[in-house]
Design an enzyme around this catalytic site. Structure first.
Site: not given
Length: 154
Positions: A46, A51, A88-89, A130-131, A134
């Site tokens: 995701g 991000q 997480c990226l 999660h996304e 963000h």
């Protein structure tokens, strides 16, 4: 289409609230396409626009059953609970245990502005939450109940 640089923890943009998307145009389509390329290159599941430094309410998710594009997403329903490891990226090299709903339903617009309904369980539900967090400037690190230490980190 291009690979965009992923913003990492410490950059204040990650803590900002993203703006509602109002124009469903070529720029939005290019952002979505770039985000897809970036997600594939990063081997993630995701990615939120914030991000890649864009404060728009745009998320993509692909847990292995096809790409889902969520514009202006809203969680409309949650059920039950799961607890599991999350990373997480934007927080490279770390992971922790996080509680999330087991089932999530999301209402969002597609790239053409049409409202659609999506549902997910397990990993997809976790990824939706999660996304979407963000987009409100919330990192998963604020939900961690226990950090995970991997063998190569000892």
């Amino acid at each position: 289409m291009a690979i965009r640089k992923i913003v990492t923890v410490g950059d204040p943009v990650l803590n900002k609230k993203s703006r509602t998307v109002e124009k469903f145009d070529a720029r939005l389509h290019a952002l979505l396409d770039d985000m897809k390329d970036t997600l594939v290159k990063s081997d993630g599941v995701g990615l939120a626009a914030v991000q890649v430094g864009v404060l728009k309410r745009v998320v993509i998710v692909d847990v292995g059953d096809g790409l889902i594009e969520l514009i202006n997403p809203e969680i409309t329903y949650t059920e039950d609970e799961q607890e599991g490891e999350e990373g997480c990226l934007s927080v490279p090299g770390k992971s922790g245990i996080v509680k999330r709903p087991m089932t999530v339903k999301v209402r969002a617009q597609n790239r053409d502005g049409k409202w659609c309904l999506y549902s997910g369980t397990e990993l997809k539900a976790r990824c939706f939450c999660h996304e979407i967090d963000h987009l409100d400037g919330i990192l998963y690190t604020s939900h961690v109940t226990k950090w995970v230490v991997h063998k190569d980190e000892k």
